[in-house]
Design a protein around this motif. Sequence first.
Motif, PDB file in Angstrom:
ATOM      1  N   LYS A  37       1.257   2.991  -6.585  1.00 37.37           N
ATOM      2  CA  LYS A  37       0.853   2.409  -5.312  1.00 37.37           C
ATOM      3  C   LYS A  37       1.255   0.939  -5.178  1.00 37.37           C
ATOM      4  O   LYS A  37       1.627   0.481  -4.111  1.00 37.37           O
ATOM      5  CB  LYS A  37      -0.671   2.536  -5.177  1.00 37.37           C
ATOM      6  CG  LYS A  37      -1.138   2.677  -3.757  1.00 37.37           C
ATOM      7  CD  LYS A  37      -2.593   3.089  -3.707  1.00 37.37           C
ATOM      8  CE  LYS A  37      -3.480   1.900  -3.957  1.00 37.37           C
ATOM      9  NZ  LYS A  37      -4.886   2.219  -4.097  1.00 37.37           N
ATOM     10  N   PRO A  79       9.120   6.255  -2.261  1.00 37.94           N
ATOM     11  CA  PRO A  79       7.769   5.694  -2.205  1.00 37.94           C
ATOM     12  C   PRO A  79       6.690   6.610  -1.649  1.00 37.94           C
ATOM     13  O   PRO A  79       5.527   6.366  -1.920  1.00 37.94           O
ATOM     14  CB  PRO A  79       7.925   4.462  -1.315  1.00 37.94           C
ATOM     15  CG  PRO A  79       9.204   4.640  -0.601  1.00 37.94           C
ATOM     16  CD  PRO A  79      10.068   5.471  -1.466  1.00 37.94           C
ATOM     17  N   LEU A  80       7.011   7.628  -0.895  1.00 42.17           N
ATOM     18  CA  LEU A  80       5.932   8.471  -0.381  1.00 42.17           C
ATOM     19  C   LEU A  80       5.646   9.675  -1.277  1.00 42.17           C
ATOM     20  O   LEU A  80       4.786  10.490  -0.964  1.00 42.17           O
ATOM     21  CB  LEU A  80       6.206   8.925   1.057  1.00 42.17           C
ATOM     22  CG  LEU A  80       6.181   7.816   2.117  1.00 42.17           C
ATOM     23  CD1 LEU A  80       6.095   8.413   3.510  1.00 42.17           C
ATOM     24  CD2 LEU A  80       5.046   6.835   1.910  1.00 42.17           C
ATOM     25  N   LYS A 129       3.678  -0.646  -6.855  1.00 39.93           N
ATOM     26  CA  LYS A 129       5.001  -0.991  -7.360  1.00 39.93           C
ATOM     27  C   LYS A 129       5.865  -1.544  -6.224  1.00 39.93           C
ATOM     28  O   LYS A 129       6.091  -0.867  -5.228  1.00 39.93           O
ATOM     29  CB  LYS A 129       5.672   0.229  -7.975  1.00 39.93           C
ATOM     30  CG  LYS A 129       6.989  -0.114  -8.617  1.00 39.93           C
ATOM     31  CD  LYS A 129       7.548   1.055  -9.378  1.00 39.93           C
ATOM     32  CE  LYS A 129       8.964   0.738  -9.800  1.00 39.93           C
ATOM     33  NZ  LYS A 129       9.721   1.926 -10.097  1.00 39.93           N
ATOM     34  N   TYR A 155       4.664   7.952  -7.019  1.00 42.63           N
ATOM     35  CA  TYR A 155       5.192   6.586  -6.941  1.00 42.63           C
ATOM     36  C   TYR A 155       4.002   5.628  -7.057  1.00 42.63           C
ATOM     37  O   TYR A 155       3.049   5.743  -6.286  1.00 42.63           O
ATOM     38  CB  TYR A 155       5.919   6.359  -5.610  1.00 42.63           C
ATOM     39  CG  TYR A 155       6.598   5.003  -5.540  1.00 42.63           C
ATOM     40  CD1 TYR A 155       7.899   4.837  -5.981  1.00 42.63           C
ATOM     41  CD2 TYR A 155       5.920   3.889  -5.066  1.00 42.63           C
ATOM     42  CE1 TYR A 155       8.512   3.610  -5.949  1.00 42.63           C
ATOM     43  CE2 TYR A 155       6.529   2.655  -5.025  1.00 42.63           C
ATOM     44  CZ  TYR A 155       7.831   2.516  -5.473  1.00 42.63           C
ATOM     45  OH  TYR A 155       8.425   1.285  -5.437  1.00 42.63           O
ATOM     46  N   GLN A 198      -0.532  -3.534   1.230  1.00 44.29           N
ATOM     47  CA  GLN A 198      -0.386  -3.744  -0.209  1.00 44.29           C
ATOM     48  C   GLN A 198       0.392  -2.547  -0.721  1.00 44.29           C
ATOM     49  O   GLN A 198      -0.191  -1.614  -1.252  1.00 44.29           O
ATOM     50  CB  GLN A 198      -1.746  -3.809  -0.886  1.00 44.29           C
ATOM     51  CG  GLN A 198      -2.690  -4.812  -0.278  1.00 44.29           C
ATOM     52  CD  GLN A 198      -2.662  -6.123  -1.035  1.00 44.29           C
ATOM     53  OE1 GLN A 198      -3.019  -6.180  -2.191  1.00 44.29           O
ATOM     54  NE2 GLN A 198      -2.229  -7.173  -0.381  1.00 44.29           N
ATOM     55  N   ASN A 199       1.686  -2.550  -0.523  1.00 47.83           N
ATOM     56  CA  ASN A 199       2.435  -1.359  -0.906  1.00 47.83           C
ATOM     57  C   ASN A 199       3.879  -1.708  -1.225  1.00 47.83           C
ATOM     58  O   ASN A 199       4.232  -2.878  -1.348  1.00 47.83           O
ATOM     59  CB  ASN A 199       2.345  -0.303   0.198  1.00 47.83           C
ATOM     60  CG  ASN A 199       2.845  -0.825   1.529  1.00 47.83           C
ATOM     61  OD1 ASN A 199       3.627  -1.768   1.566  1.00 47.83           O
ATOM     62  ND2 ASN A 199       2.415  -0.228   2.609  1.00 47.83           N
ATOM     63  N   TYR A 200       4.696  -0.681  -1.327  1.00 49.73           N
ATOM     64  CA  TYR A 200       6.089  -0.875  -1.733  1.00 49.73           C
ATOM     65  C   TYR A 200       6.891  -1.691  -0.733  1.00 49.73           C
ATOM     66  O   TYR A 200       7.904  -2.268  -1.074  1.00 49.73           O
ATOM     67  CB  TYR A 200       6.757   0.495  -1.903  1.00 49.73           C
ATOM     68  CG  TYR A 200       6.910   1.244  -0.600  1.00 49.73           C
ATOM     69  CD1 TYR A 200       8.074   1.157   0.134  1.00 49.73           C
ATOM     70  CD2 TYR A 200       5.860   2.013  -0.093  1.00 49.73           C
ATOM     71  CE1 TYR A 200       8.192   1.822   1.338  1.00 49.73           C
ATOM     72  CE2 TYR A 200       5.974   2.666   1.102  1.00 49.73           C
ATOM     73  CZ  TYR A 200       7.144   2.565   1.811  1.00 49.73           C
ATOM     74  OH  TYR A 200       7.259   3.210   3.010  1.00 49.73           O
TER      75      TYR A 200
END
Lengths: 172, 159
Positions: free
Chosen positions: B145, B138-139, B147, B143, A121-123
């Motif tokens: 979580k 993203p890391l 999106k 950012y 469940q992430n980008y």
Amino acid sequence: MTAPAKTIPIVRAEPSRAFEFISTKKDELIGWARKFSLFPYPFVTACCAMEFMAVSSTPYDTDRFGAALPRFSPRQSDLLMVVGTITHKQAPVLLKVYEQMCEPKWVMAFGACATSGGFYQNYAALDGIDKIIPVDVYIPGCPPRPETVIDGIMQLQERIARQQHPILTKEF
Amino acid sequence: MSDVLARVQAEMAAAAPDAALSHGVLVLPVAPAQLLEVVKRLKTGFGFDLFLDVTAVDWPGAPLRFEVVYHFYSTRDFVRVRVKTRVAEQDPTVDSLVPLYNSARFMERECHDMYGIVFRGNADLRPILLYEGFVGHPLRKDYPKRKEQPLVPYREGGS
Ligand code: SF4
């Protein structure tokens, strides 16, 4: 003088006229033919691939259901098996493959990731392939057991058998 | 500590005064300005010929927010060193290691994708794991979580 060789006489029997015709419905007949000749296109992206190999090879053998001959061209296949995680980066590729398949076509979401995104469940991960393409059968499990996959194939076969199979489509 | 690591620590005492051993790996915290020089010395003087990885650590709120972490391995002595350097959020720039290790080309791209670290001297910082058009890194801890930035429009309704 030698005796003439013995020959076995060929008997030309009159063919029986019994059972020369059967009556059925067009949809039932085509559905029956189609459900046993599913050519899968394996869209294999992640760890579920191991289970796909297990289910398609000898001990379980999806060939018993007419679904073992993988076609690596979407144009020759009927069943899109999405096996594994689909990332957002890959989603356009999956959509393109789906669009290239000829009708009739069916889609199987193989495993938790293809069904819902699984625990990702992430980008990066798409939350299930039904966000972008229609799905006919979902197989649960991470990864699914071969029995589960076979059950899914049989459910899909039932669905195909009950479906309408138009010979002339609107575009035709 | 192995001989090699002891010699590295002694020689780098000026550049990395806080060097210490951590689980068998020698850790060398250095200033960004000295990074290239230290790594060059490790490669040419001590045989650290394998560049294993570059990544970063995000410390939100710290004055120097990003810690860029490098790992090197010596295929001669079978030991590892870790080099760390810190940069600020406003200018997260460090020197690229491409002149020393060709493999840095790819690993720096990944680090740039994920943390937005800029590697001065690496001419090709295009996305390698992400895709063109992805906004943000993203890391990084800020950012969001959940999106996501889908490339394909979602279908109406569902199946
Ligand atoms: S469902 Fe589980 S086994 Fe299958 S691809 Fe996802 S993480 Fe891997």
